[in-house]
Write an enzyme that holds these catalytic residues in place. Structure first.
Site, PDB file in Angstrom:
ATOM      1  N   ASP A   1       0.823  -1.131  -0.135  1.00  0.00           N
ATOM      2  CA  ASP A   1      -0.149   0.001  -0.098  1.00  0.00           C
ATOM      3  C   ASP A   1       0.995   1.090   0.065  1.00  0.00           C
ATOM      4  O   ASP A   1       1.956   1.229   0.512  1.00  0.00           O
ATOM      5  CB  ASP A   1      -0.977  -0.293   1.146  1.00  0.00           C
ATOM      6  CG  ASP A   1      -2.159   0.909   1.211  1.00  0.00           C
ATOM      7  OD1 ASP A   1      -2.348   1.497  -0.044  1.00  0.00           O
ATOM      8  OD2 ASP A   1      -2.976   1.212   2.023  1.00  0.00           O
TER       9      ASP A   1
ATOM     10  N   HIS B   1       2.201   3.520  -9.055  1.00  0.00           N
ATOM     11  CA  HIS B   1       1.995   2.286  -9.237  1.00  0.00           C
ATOM     12  C   HIS B   1       3.275   1.477 -10.208  1.00  0.00           C
ATOM     13  O   HIS B   1       3.834   0.520  -9.904  1.00  0.00           O
ATOM     14  CB  HIS B   1       0.839   2.014 -10.025  1.00  0.00           C
ATOM     15  CG  HIS B   1      -0.406   2.365  -9.230  1.00  0.00           C
ATOM     16  ND1 HIS B   1      -0.436   2.000  -8.114  1.00  0.00           N
ATOM     17  CD2 HIS B   1      -1.470   3.029  -9.587  1.00  0.00           C
ATOM     18  CE1 HIS B   1      -1.733   2.593  -7.508  1.00  0.00           C
ATOM     19  NE2 HIS B   1      -2.223   3.172  -8.628  1.00  0.00           N
TER      20      HIS B   1
ATOM     21  N   LEU C   1      11.142 -20.123  -4.556  1.00  0.00           N
ATOM     22  CA  LEU C   1      10.176 -19.354  -4.068  1.00  0.00           C
ATOM     23  C   LEU C   1       8.874 -19.749  -4.960  1.00  0.00           C
ATOM     24  O   LEU C   1       8.957 -19.806  -6.228  1.00  0.00           O
ATOM     25  CB  LEU C   1      10.401 -18.166  -3.932  1.00  0.00           C
ATOM     26  CG  LEU C   1       9.400 -16.963  -3.680  1.00  0.00           C
ATOM     27  CD1 LEU C   1       9.415 -16.895  -2.101  1.00  0.00           C
ATOM     28  CD2 LEU C   1       9.487 -15.858  -4.359  1.00  0.00           C
TER      29      LEU C   1
HETATM   30  C1  IPE Z   1      -5.496  -2.785  -0.308  1.00  0.00           C
HETATM   31  O1  IPE Z   1      -4.822  -1.527  -0.428  1.00  0.00           O
HETATM   32  C2  IPE Z   1      -5.423  -3.503  -1.790  1.00  0.00           C
HETATM   33  C3  IPE Z   1      -3.993  -3.501  -2.267  1.00  0.00           C
HETATM   34  C4  IPE Z   1      -3.005  -3.243  -1.678  1.00  0.00           C
HETATM   35  C5  IPE Z   1      -4.147  -4.084  -3.720  1.00  0.00           C
HETATM   36  P1  IPE Z   1      -6.244  -0.130  -0.793  1.00  0.00           P
HETATM   37  O2  IPE Z   1      -5.481   0.879  -0.662  1.00  0.00           O
HETATM   38  O3  IPE Z   1      -7.063  -0.385  -1.796  1.00  0.00           O
HETATM   39  O4  IPE Z   1      -7.016  -0.393   0.864  1.00  0.00           O
HETATM   40  P2  IPE Z   1      -8.002   0.696   1.436  1.00  0.00           P
HETATM   41  O5  IPE Z   1      -9.137   1.296   0.438  1.00  0.00           O
HETATM   42  O6  IPE Z   1      -6.832   1.816   1.911  1.00  0.00           O
HETATM   43  O7  IPE Z   1      -8.346  -0.149   2.504  1.00  0.00           O
HETATM   44  C1  IPE Z   2      -1.582   0.202  -3.424  1.00  0.00           C
HETATM   45  O1  IPE Z   2      -1.329   1.461  -3.370  1.00  0.00           O
HETATM   46  C2  IPE Z   2      -1.557  -0.244  -4.855  1.00  0.00           C
HETATM   47  C3  IPE Z   2      -3.069  -0.739  -4.972  1.00  0.00           C
HETATM   48  C4  IPE Z   2      -4.156  -0.777  -4.342  1.00  0.00           C
HETATM   49  C5  IPE Z   2      -3.395  -0.970  -6.754  1.00  0.00           C
HETATM   50  P1  IPE Z   2      -2.353   2.755  -3.496  1.00  0.00           P
HETATM   51  O2  IPE Z   2      -2.912   2.824  -4.912  1.00  0.00           O
HETATM   52  O3  IPE Z   2      -3.660   2.124  -2.584  1.00  0.00           O
HETATM   53  O4  IPE Z   2      -1.664   3.926  -2.876  1.00  0.00           O
HETATM   54  P2  IPE Z   2      -2.467   4.921  -1.698  1.00  0.00           P
HETATM   55  O5  IPE Z   2      -3.018   4.158  -0.618  1.00  0.00           O
HETATM   56  O6  IPE Z   2      -3.680   5.785  -2.305  1.00  0.00           O
HETATM   57  O7  IPE Z   2      -1.456   5.870  -1.274  1.00  0.00           O
HETATM   58 MG    MG Z   3      -4.092   2.251  -0.528  1.00  0.00          MG
END
Ligand code: IPE
Ligand code: IPE
Ligand code: MG
Length: 240
Positions: A18, A35, A129
């Site tokens: 995240d 990303h 792995l």
């Molecule tokens: C969880 O992250 C999903 C992934 C890392 C793929 P999100 O950013 O989508 O989760 P929330 O919305 O903060 O809970």
């Molecule tokens: C995690 O990073 C990647 C996915 C959920 C695809 P985020 O896109 O959720 O990044 P934040 O949480 O907005 O910083």
């Molecule tokens: Mg996120």
């Protein structure tokens, strides 16, 4: 459990990757750049995980809820997967990594479903792995789909009305993959966000403020050190 530089390495580790968006925002870049940077870290961490002795690494790449993001962001994530699938396959072959996907792949466009099939088929016999990618994955959705598969087996007489937990686990996408010992979440958020709801029943959770694009082997080892300090009890009594 193996040992790497004095750290006991758990067999099965899962990561909620995240913070890509915030990493980009901090740099005044579009979220997509976060990303993209995050994908590079995935490539590197697969190698690091194998090197330190992790046997199963599961990463949360795209949740069933992530479709709620803008069409631009979802489209960019799909394009990134298309681009990285080839790199991933090359890396997996070089490092003897077996790839598996969990989640409902039916919702992806056909070319992506084909790429997933190819990643799995061409690495199926690798012995290093096991790298598990959760894509269009949601713990509740996985349990829902398992329930439907089980119901179908009951109707056709293949399964009885009563099953054990181990029997039910075989209907999950993670069949054959050991439950995670450790779940790491980056970016400071402290929630499960529908990840491995069944499998993480007794996992240890480690939360780090590091944003996913800044994650590294050193940070992975830090998280594992924190895990090493935990006392896992599984409902029993604390060791003296
Ligand atoms: C969880 O992250 C999903 C992934 C890392 C793929 P999100 O950013 O989508 O989760 P929330 O919305 O903060 O809970
Ligand atoms: C995690 O990073 C990647 C996915 C959920 C695809 P985020 O896109 O959720 O990044 P934040 O949480 O907005 O910083
Ligand atoms: Mg996120």
């Amino acid at each position: 459990m193996t040992n790497y530089q004095g750290v006991n390495i758990p067999a099965s580790v899962a990561i909620i990757m995240d913070g890509n968006g915030r990493w980009a925002q901090k740099r005044n870049l579009p979220r997509t750049m976060g990303h993209k940077e995050g994908c590079k870290v995935v490539e590197q961490i697969i190698q690091d995980a194998g090197e330190i002795g992790i046997r199963y690494l599961t990463v949360y790449a795209f949740s069933t809820e992530n479709w709620n993001r803008s069409p631009e962001e979802v489209g960019a994530l799909m394009d990134l997967f298309r681009y990285y699938a080839g790199k991933l396959l090359k890396r997996a072959k070089e490092n003897d990594v077996r790839i598996r996907m969990i989640g409902d792949r039916a919702r992806f466009p056909e070319d992506i479903r084909e790429a997933i099939g190819k990643l799995e088929a061409e690495t199926a016999d690798n012995k290093g792995l096991t790298f598990i990618m959760a894509a269009n994955y949601g713990g509740r959705d996985e349990i829902r789909r398992a329930a439907m598969k089980y119901a179908a087996d009951v109707c056709s007489g293949k399964a009885g009305a009563e099953i054990t937990e181990a029997d039910l686990a075989k209907y999950l996408d993670t069949e054959g993959i050991p439950d995670p010992d450790l779940v790491i979440r980056t970016s400071g958020e402290e929630r499960i966000s529908n990840f491995l709801l069944w499998q993480a029943a007794y996992a240890e959770f480690v939360f780090t403020d590091v944003l996913w694009p800044d994650f590294s082997k050193e940070e992975l080892l830090n998280c594992i050190r924190e895990f090493n300090g935990r006392n896992r009890r599984f409902g029993g009594v604390k060791n003296a």
